[in-house]
Design a protein around this motif. Structure first.
Motif, PDB file in Angstrom:
ATOM      1  N   LYS A   1      35.246  18.203 -11.000  1.00 39.38           N
ATOM      2  CA  LYS A   1      34.785  18.104 -12.374  1.00 39.38           C
ATOM      3  C   LYS A   1      35.944  17.774 -13.314  1.00 39.38           C
TER       4      LYS A   1
ATOM      5  N   LYS B   1      32.311  13.673 -14.599  1.00 46.47           N
ATOM      6  CA  LYS B   1      31.711  14.546 -15.604  1.00 46.47           C
ATOM      7  C   LYS B   1      30.480  15.217 -15.012  1.00 46.47           C
ATOM      8  N   ARG B   2      30.329  16.516 -15.291  1.00 50.79           N
ATOM      9  CA  ARG B   2      29.218  17.274 -14.724  1.00 50.79           C
ATOM     10  C   ARG B   2      27.876  16.846 -15.307  1.00 50.79           C
ATOM     11  N   HIS B   3      27.823  16.634 -16.620  1.00 55.20           N
ATOM     12  CA  HIS B   3      26.544  16.361 -17.277  1.00 55.20           C
ATOM     13  C   HIS B   3      26.298  14.878 -17.549  1.00 55.20           C
TER      14      HIS B   3
ATOM     15  N   GLY C   1      27.272  20.540  -7.034  1.00 54.61           N
ATOM     16  CA  GLY C   1      27.796  20.245  -8.366  1.00 54.61           C
ATOM     17  C   GLY C   1      28.424  21.425  -9.075  1.00 54.61           C
ATOM     18  N   THR C   2      28.038  22.628  -8.711  1.00 59.71           N
ATOM     19  CA  THR C   2      28.617  23.835  -9.302  1.00 59.71           C
ATOM     20  C   THR C   2      28.508  24.962  -8.286  1.00 59.71           C
TER      21      THR C   2
END
Length: 393
Positions: free
Chosen positions: A146, A168-170, A199-200
Protein backbone atom coordinates in the motif's frame (compact mmCIF):
# COMPACT_ATOMS: atom_id res chain seq x y z
CA UNK A 1 25.95 -26.63 14.52
CA UNK A 2 22.36 -25.39 14.67
CA UNK A 3 21.87 -27.15 18.02
CA UNK A 4 25.04 -25.51 19.38
CA UNK A 5 23.81 -22.07 18.28
CA UNK A 6 20.43 -22.58 19.98
CA UNK A 7 22.18 -23.73 23.16
CA UNK A 8 24.30 -20.56 23.22
CA UNK A 9 21.21 -18.38 22.73
CA UNK A 10 19.30 -20.10 25.53
CA UNK A 11 22.30 -19.71 27.84
CA UNK A 12 22.47 -16.03 26.93
CA UNK A 13 18.79 -15.51 27.77
CA UNK A 14 19.29 -17.30 31.10
CA UNK A 15 22.09 -14.87 31.97
CA UNK A 16 19.96 -11.87 31.00
CA UNK A 17 17.10 -13.17 33.13
CA UNK A 18 19.45 -13.62 36.09
CA UNK A 19 20.78 -10.07 35.61
CA UNK A 20 17.23 -8.67 35.61
CA UNK A 21 16.39 -10.55 38.83
CA UNK A 22 19.51 -9.20 40.53
CA UNK A 23 18.69 -5.66 39.34
CA UNK A 24 15.16 -5.93 40.73
CA UNK A 25 16.43 -7.06 44.14
CA UNK A 26 19.13 -4.39 44.44
CA UNK A 27 17.44 -1.41 42.77
CA UNK A 28 13.77 -2.20 43.11
CA UNK A 29 13.36 -1.79 39.34
CA UNK A 30 11.34 -4.53 37.70
CA UNK A 31 12.00 -5.21 34.04
CA UNK A 32 10.77 -8.52 32.64
CA UNK A 33 12.56 -10.61 30.02
CA UNK A 34 9.45 -10.14 27.88
CA UNK A 35 10.00 -6.37 27.84
CA UNK A 36 13.66 -6.83 26.98
CA UNK A 37 12.75 -9.17 24.12
CA UNK A 38 10.30 -6.60 22.77
CA UNK A 39 12.32 -3.40 23.16
CA UNK A 40 15.89 -4.47 22.42
CA UNK A 41 15.30 -6.26 19.06
CA UNK A 42 13.07 -3.39 17.91
CA UNK A 43 15.72 -0.79 18.71
CA UNK A 44 18.47 -2.86 17.10
CA UNK A 45 16.55 -3.71 13.90
CA UNK A 46 15.46 -0.12 13.30
CA UNK A 47 18.71 1.26 14.65
CA UNK A 48 20.85 -0.16 11.85
CA UNK A 49 18.75 1.38 9.07
CA UNK A 50 20.97 4.49 8.50
CA UNK A 51 24.07 2.29 8.32
CA UNK A 52 22.35 0.00 5.84
CA UNK A 53 21.13 2.99 3.84
CA UNK A 54 24.60 4.60 3.57
CA UNK A 55 26.23 1.46 2.18
CA UNK A 56 23.32 0.88 -0.18
CA UNK A 57 23.42 4.48 -1.51
CA UNK A 58 27.17 4.13 -2.09
CA UNK A 59 26.51 1.00 -4.16
CA UNK A 60 23.72 2.84 -6.01
CA UNK A 61 26.14 5.55 -7.13
CA UNK A 62 28.98 3.13 -7.89
CA UNK A 63 26.74 1.04 -10.15
CA UNK A 64 24.84 3.89 -11.84
CA UNK A 65 26.71 3.41 -15.13
CA UNK A 66 26.39 -0.38 -15.07
CA UNK A 67 23.47 -2.45 -16.43
CA UNK A 68 20.49 -2.43 -14.07
CA UNK A 69 20.72 -6.16 -13.41
CA UNK A 70 24.24 -5.77 -11.98
CA UNK A 71 23.02 -3.09 -9.56
CA UNK A 72 20.08 -5.31 -8.64
CA UNK A 73 22.28 -8.36 -8.05
CA UNK A 74 24.39 -6.38 -5.57
CA UNK A 75 21.33 -4.87 -3.94
CA UNK A 76 19.63 -8.27 -3.61
CA UNK A 77 22.74 -9.73 -2.00
CA UNK A 78 22.92 -6.89 0.51
CA UNK A 79 19.17 -7.04 1.20
CA UNK A 80 19.56 -10.77 1.89
CA UNK A 81 22.18 -10.03 4.56
CA UNK A 82 19.84 -7.54 6.25
CA UNK A 83 16.88 -9.94 6.21
CA UNK A 84 18.98 -12.74 7.68
CA UNK A 85 19.91 -10.26 10.42
CA UNK A 86 16.17 -9.66 11.01
CA UNK A 87 15.48 -13.40 11.02
CA UNK A 88 18.06 -13.82 13.78
CA UNK A 89 15.56 -12.10 16.08
CA UNK A 90 12.32 -13.48 14.65
CA UNK A 91 13.44 -17.10 14.57
CA UNK A 92 16.18 -17.62 17.15
CA UNK A 93 15.49 -15.01 19.82
CA UNK A 94 11.77 -15.87 19.77
CA UNK A 95 12.35 -19.61 19.70
CA UNK A 96 9.46 -19.97 17.24
CA UNK A 97 9.38 -23.21 15.25
CA UNK A 98 8.49 -23.25 11.56
CA UNK A 99 6.50 -26.21 10.21
CA UNK A 100 6.04 -26.71 6.46
CA UNK A 101 3.37 -28.72 4.70
CA UNK A 102 2.32 -29.25 1.10
CA UNK A 103 4.74 -29.02 -1.83
CA UNK A 104 7.96 -29.18 0.18
CA UNK A 105 10.06 -29.36 -2.98
CA UNK A 106 9.73 -25.56 -3.15
CA UNK A 107 12.60 -25.29 -0.65
CA UNK A 108 14.87 -27.55 -2.70
CA UNK A 109 15.65 -25.15 -5.56
CA UNK A 110 15.54 -21.41 -6.31
CA UNK A 111 12.59 -20.23 -8.37
CA UNK A 112 11.05 -17.00 -9.67
CA UNK A 113 7.55 -16.78 -8.30
CA UNK A 114 4.53 -14.78 -7.29
CA UNK A 115 3.76 -15.58 -3.66
CA UNK A 116 0.19 -15.16 -2.39
CA UNK A 117 -1.05 -15.77 1.13
CA UNK A 118 -3.73 -15.01 3.66
CA UNK A 119 -2.88 -11.73 5.42
CA UNK A 120 -3.37 -11.27 9.15
CA UNK A 121 -0.36 -9.47 10.63
CA UNK A 122 2.76 -7.44 9.90
CA UNK A 123 4.60 -10.65 10.77
CA UNK A 124 3.37 -12.07 7.44
CA UNK A 125 6.18 -10.09 5.81
CA UNK A 126 8.72 -11.86 8.00
CA UNK A 127 7.16 -15.28 7.32
CA UNK A 128 7.76 -14.68 3.59
CA UNK A 129 11.46 -14.20 4.33
CA UNK A 130 11.52 -17.30 6.54
CA UNK A 131 10.30 -19.37 3.60
CA UNK A 132 12.44 -17.59 0.99
CA UNK A 133 15.49 -18.09 3.21
CA UNK A 134 15.00 -21.87 3.06
CA UNK A 135 15.14 -21.64 -0.72
CA UNK A 136 18.06 -19.21 -0.87
CA UNK A 137 15.90 -16.48 -2.42
CA UNK A 138 15.74 -13.96 0.45
CA UNK A 139 17.31 -11.14 -1.52
CA UNK A 140 14.83 -11.53 -4.40
CA UNK A 141 11.74 -10.79 -2.28
CA UNK A 142 9.72 -7.75 -3.40
CA UNK A 143 6.21 -6.65 -2.51
CA UNK A 144 3.09 -5.10 -3.89
CA UNK A 145 2.37 -2.79 -0.95
CA UNK A 146 0.00 0.00 0.00
CA UNK A 147 1.17 3.49 -0.90
CA UNK A 148 1.12 4.79 2.71
CA UNK A 149 4.30 2.76 3.34
CA UNK A 150 6.16 5.31 1.21
CA UNK A 151 6.05 7.49 4.31
CA UNK A 152 8.14 5.14 6.45
CA UNK A 153 11.47 7.00 6.86
CA UNK A 154 14.24 5.60 4.62
CA UNK A 155 12.42 2.28 4.22
CA UNK A 156 9.78 3.71 1.86
CA UNK A 157 12.40 5.09 -0.53
CA UNK A 158 14.51 1.95 -0.35
CA UNK A 159 11.58 -0.39 -0.98
CA UNK A 160 10.84 1.42 -4.22
CA UNK A 161 14.46 1.25 -5.35
CA UNK A 162 14.57 -2.44 -4.44
CA UNK A 163 11.78 -3.13 -6.93
CA UNK A 164 8.66 -3.07 -4.75
CA UNK A 165 5.40 -1.77 -6.22
CA UNK A 166 3.23 0.78 -4.39
CA UNK A 167 -0.53 0.79 -5.00
CA UNK A 168 -3.39 2.85 -3.59
CA UNK A 169 -5.85 0.88 -1.47
CA UNK A 170 -9.01 2.74 -2.50
CA UNK A 171 -8.03 3.76 -6.03
CA UNK A 172 -6.18 1.16 -8.05
CA UNK A 173 -4.19 2.65 -10.94
CA UNK A 174 -3.35 -0.24 -13.28
CA UNK A 175 -1.18 1.93 -15.57
CA UNK A 176 1.18 2.89 -12.75
CA UNK A 177 1.45 -0.69 -11.59
CA UNK A 178 2.28 -1.85 -15.12
CA UNK A 179 4.91 0.87 -15.36
CA UNK A 180 6.48 -0.27 -12.06
CA UNK A 181 6.58 -3.90 -13.22
CA UNK A 182 8.54 -3.17 -16.40
CA UNK A 183 11.81 -3.10 -14.47
CA UNK A 184 11.22 -6.63 -13.14
CA UNK A 185 10.60 -8.06 -16.62
CA UNK A 186 14.37 -8.25 -17.10
CA UNK A 187 15.17 -11.97 -17.14
CA UNK A 188 18.44 -11.26 -15.31
CA UNK A 189 16.51 -9.95 -12.29
CA UNK A 190 15.00 -12.91 -10.39
CA UNK A 191 11.99 -12.03 -8.24
CA UNK A 192 9.74 -13.31 -5.46
CA UNK A 193 6.81 -10.94 -5.92
CA UNK A 194 4.66 -11.00 -2.78
CA UNK A 195 0.96 -10.13 -3.06
CA UNK A 196 -1.70 -10.29 -0.36
CA UNK A 197 -4.91 -10.40 -2.44
CA UNK A 198 -7.14 -9.56 0.53
CA UNK A 199 -5.74 -6.04 0.36
CA UNK A 200 -5.70 -5.55 4.13
CA UNK A 201 -5.05 -7.60 7.26
CA UNK A 202 -7.75 -9.96 8.53
CA UNK A 203 -8.71 -9.20 12.13
CA UNK A 204 -11.23 -11.58 13.80
CA UNK A 205 -12.23 -8.76 16.13
CA UNK A 206 -13.20 -6.44 13.23
CA UNK A 207 -16.70 -7.80 12.67
CA UNK A 208 -17.76 -4.83 10.49
CA UNK A 209 -14.86 -5.44 8.09
CA UNK A 210 -15.64 -9.17 7.87
CA UNK A 211 -19.35 -8.53 7.27
CA UNK A 212 -18.53 -5.99 4.56
CA UNK A 213 -16.27 -8.53 2.84
CA UNK A 214 -18.91 -11.25 3.05
CA UNK A 215 -21.59 -8.88 1.72
CA UNK A 216 -19.29 -8.00 -1.19
CA UNK A 217 -18.97 -11.72 -2.02
CA UNK A 218 -22.70 -12.39 -1.78
CA UNK A 219 -23.51 -9.46 -4.06
CA UNK A 220 -21.29 -11.03 -6.73
CA UNK A 221 -22.59 -14.56 -6.36
CA UNK A 222 -19.44 -15.77 -4.56
CA UNK A 223 -19.18 -17.94 -1.45
CA UNK A 224 -18.82 -15.70 1.67
CA UNK A 225 -15.62 -16.42 3.58
CA UNK A 226 -15.24 -16.61 7.36
CA UNK A 227 -11.52 -16.70 8.17
CA UNK A 228 -10.15 -14.73 5.21
CA UNK A 229 -11.40 -11.68 3.34
CA UNK A 230 -12.76 -11.81 -0.21
CA UNK A 231 -9.65 -11.58 -2.44
CA UNK A 232 -9.16 -8.78 -4.96
CA UNK A 233 -7.89 -10.08 -8.25
CA UNK A 234 -6.77 -7.11 -10.36
CA UNK A 235 -3.26 -6.47 -9.01
CA UNK A 236 -2.47 -10.18 -8.94
CA UNK A 237 -3.68 -10.64 -12.51
CA UNK A 238 -1.65 -7.68 -13.80
CA UNK A 239 1.50 -8.95 -12.07
CA UNK A 240 1.03 -12.41 -13.60
CA UNK A 241 0.37 -11.00 -17.05
CA UNK A 242 3.40 -8.71 -17.13
CA UNK A 243 5.90 -10.96 -15.32
CA UNK A 244 4.82 -14.30 -16.83
CA UNK A 245 7.97 -14.61 -18.95
CA UNK A 246 10.12 -14.19 -15.83
CA UNK A 247 8.20 -16.57 -13.52
CA UNK A 248 8.41 -20.29 -12.78
CA UNK A 249 5.32 -20.69 -10.61
CA UNK A 250 2.81 -19.26 -8.17
CA UNK A 251 3.26 -20.16 -4.50
CA UNK A 252 -0.03 -20.26 -2.64
CA UNK A 253 0.64 -20.23 1.13
CA UNK A 254 -1.78 -20.65 4.02
CA UNK A 255 -0.24 -19.36 7.25
CA UNK A 256 -1.39 -20.19 10.79
CA UNK A 257 0.10 -18.71 13.97
CA UNK A 258 -0.27 -21.17 16.86
CA UNK A 259 -0.94 -18.36 19.34
CA UNK A 260 -4.14 -17.35 17.53
CA UNK A 261 -5.99 -20.52 18.60
CA UNK A 262 -8.65 -19.33 21.02
CA UNK A 263 -11.14 -21.13 23.26
CA UNK A 264 -14.77 -22.25 23.06
CA UNK A 265 -16.06 -18.68 23.32
CA UNK A 266 -13.46 -17.07 21.07
CA UNK A 267 -12.29 -19.58 18.49
CA UNK A 268 -9.70 -17.28 16.98
CA UNK A 269 -7.71 -14.39 18.42
CA UNK A 270 -5.91 -11.55 16.69
CA UNK A 271 -2.52 -12.39 15.17
CA UNK A 272 0.49 -10.85 16.94
CA UNK A 273 2.19 -7.72 15.65
CA UNK A 274 5.92 -7.69 14.97
CA UNK A 275 6.55 -6.14 18.39
CA UNK A 276 4.55 -8.88 20.13
CA UNK A 277 6.01 -11.69 18.03
CA UNK A 278 9.62 -10.99 19.04
CA UNK A 279 8.71 -11.63 22.70
CA UNK A 280 8.27 -15.30 21.85
CA UNK A 281 4.47 -15.31 22.25
CA UNK A 282 4.02 -17.66 19.29
CA UNK A 283 5.40 -21.18 19.70
CA UNK A 284 4.98 -22.21 16.09
CA UNK A 285 4.11 -21.02 12.60
CA UNK A 286 2.45 -23.51 10.25
CA UNK A 287 2.70 -22.93 6.50
CA UNK A 288 0.95 -25.00 3.87
CA UNK A 289 2.46 -24.38 0.43
CA UNK A 290 0.77 -25.16 -2.84
CA UNK A 291 2.99 -24.79 -5.91
CA UNK A 292 0.96 -23.86 -9.00
CA UNK A 293 2.49 -24.16 -12.47
CA UNK A 294 2.07 -21.10 -14.66
CA UNK A 295 0.24 -23.15 -17.27
CA UNK A 296 -2.47 -23.93 -14.69
CA UNK A 297 -3.37 -20.26 -14.12
CA UNK A 298 -6.45 -19.12 -16.11
CA UNK A 299 -5.90 -16.22 -18.50
CA UNK A 300 -9.56 -15.30 -19.01
CA UNK A 301 -10.62 -12.60 -16.51
CA UNK A 302 -13.85 -14.22 -15.32
CA UNK A 303 -12.17 -17.62 -14.99
CA UNK A 304 -9.26 -16.01 -13.14
CA UNK A 305 -11.59 -14.35 -10.60
CA UNK A 306 -13.37 -17.63 -9.94
CA UNK A 307 -10.05 -19.50 -9.69
CA UNK A 308 -8.61 -17.03 -7.15
CA UNK A 309 -11.78 -17.06 -5.05
CA UNK A 310 -11.71 -20.86 -5.03
CA UNK A 311 -8.13 -20.77 -3.70
CA UNK A 312 -9.25 -18.56 -0.80
CA UNK A 313 -12.34 -20.69 -0.26
CA UNK A 314 -10.03 -23.69 0.29
CA UNK A 315 -7.93 -21.62 2.71
CA UNK A 316 -11.08 -20.66 4.56
CA UNK A 317 -12.11 -24.29 5.02
CA UNK A 318 -8.63 -25.26 6.25
CA UNK A 319 -8.59 -22.41 8.74
CA UNK A 320 -12.13 -23.16 9.92
CA UNK A 321 -11.22 -26.80 10.57
CA UNK A 322 -8.19 -25.66 12.60
CA UNK A 323 -9.85 -22.96 14.69
CA UNK A 324 -13.01 -24.99 15.34
CA UNK A 325 -10.83 -27.76 16.76
CA UNK A 326 -11.75 -30.36 14.15
CA UNK A 327 -8.14 -30.91 13.11
CA UNK A 328 -4.61 -30.34 14.32
CA UNK A 329 -2.20 -28.92 11.71
CA UNK A 330 -0.76 -32.39 11.03
CA UNK A 331 -4.25 -33.77 10.25
CA UNK A 332 -5.42 -30.54 8.65
CA UNK A 333 -2.72 -30.74 6.01
CA UNK A 334 -3.11 -34.51 5.68
CA UNK A 335 -2.06 -34.54 2.04
CA UNK A 336 1.53 -34.00 3.12
CA UNK A 337 3.73 -34.90 6.03
CA UNK A 338 4.66 -31.96 8.21
CA UNK A 339 8.30 -30.94 8.30
CA UNK A 340 9.94 -28.81 10.95
CA UNK A 341 12.29 -26.54 9.04
CA UNK A 342 15.19 -25.34 11.20
CA UNK A 343 16.86 -22.03 10.42
CA UNK A 344 20.60 -21.56 9.98
CA UNK A 345 21.61 -20.15 13.38
CA UNK A 346 25.25 -19.49 12.56
CA UNK A 347 24.50 -17.79 9.25
CA UNK A 348 21.90 -15.51 10.84
CA UNK A 349 24.17 -14.79 13.81
CA UNK A 350 26.97 -13.95 11.37
CA UNK A 351 24.73 -11.31 9.75
CA UNK A 352 23.91 -9.99 13.21
CA UNK A 353 27.63 -9.62 13.95
CA UNK A 354 28.14 -7.87 10.60
CA UNK A 355 25.64 -5.14 11.46
CA UNK A 356 26.88 -4.93 15.04
CA UNK A 357 30.40 -4.30 13.73
CA UNK A 358 29.10 -1.84 11.13
CA UNK A 359 27.27 0.09 13.84
CA UNK A 360 30.22 0.43 16.22
CA UNK A 361 31.72 3.61 14.63
CA UNK A 362 28.27 5.24 14.61
CA UNK A 363 27.84 4.59 18.33
CA UNK A 364 31.38 5.15 19.60
CA UNK A 365 32.43 8.33 17.73
CA UNK A 366 30.93 11.81 17.71
CA UNK A 367 31.32 12.02 13.92
CA UNK A 368 29.51 8.69 13.54
CA UNK A 369 26.62 9.83 15.73
CA UNK A 370 26.32 13.07 13.77
CA UNK A 371 26.33 11.18 10.46
CA UNK A 372 23.76 8.76 11.87
CA UNK A 373 21.14 11.43 12.61
CA UNK A 374 21.86 13.38 9.45
CA UNK A 375 21.24 10.22 7.44
CA UNK A 376 17.88 9.73 9.14
CA UNK A 377 16.84 13.35 8.51
CA UNK A 378 18.27 14.15 5.07
CA UNK A 379 17.80 10.62 3.71
CA UNK A 380 14.14 10.71 4.69
CA UNK A 381 13.57 14.16 3.17
CA UNK A 382 15.33 13.18 -0.06
CA UNK A 383 13.34 9.93 -0.20
CA UNK A 384 10.03 11.80 0.12
CA UNK A 385 11.10 14.23 -2.59
CA UNK A 386 12.18 11.45 -4.95
CA UNK A 387 9.04 9.39 -4.51
CA UNK A 388 6.89 12.49 -4.99
CA UNK A 389 8.85 13.38 -8.13
CA UNK A 390 8.45 9.87 -9.54
CA UNK A 391 4.78 9.73 -8.48
CA UNK A 392 5.13 6.00 -7.89
CA UNK A 393 1.56 5.17 -6.86
Amino acid sequence: MSFLGEKILHRGFALVKHFLEVTEKKCGVRVSLKHVKMVVPTIVMFGVVPQYFLIWIAWRFMSCLLPSWIYQAGDDMYYSVYQKFVLFFFEHVTGTKLFLYGNLEVISKKERVIYISNHQSTVDWVVVHMLADRQGSTGNVRYVMKDSLQLVPLYGFYFYEHGCVFVKRHYFDSKKMISSLKYLQNEKIPTWMVIFPEGTRYNPEASDMIEKSQSFARDRGLVPLKHVLTPKYKGFQIALEHLKNNLDAVYDATVIYSCTKGNKKTLRTKAPSMFEFVTGCCDAVYIHINRIDMCSVPTNESDFKAWLHNIFHKKDRLLDDYYSGKCSPSKLFSLSKGYRSPANVLQHFGCFLFFATLSAPFVLTSYGRSLYWKTWVFGTVFGYFWLSFRSVS
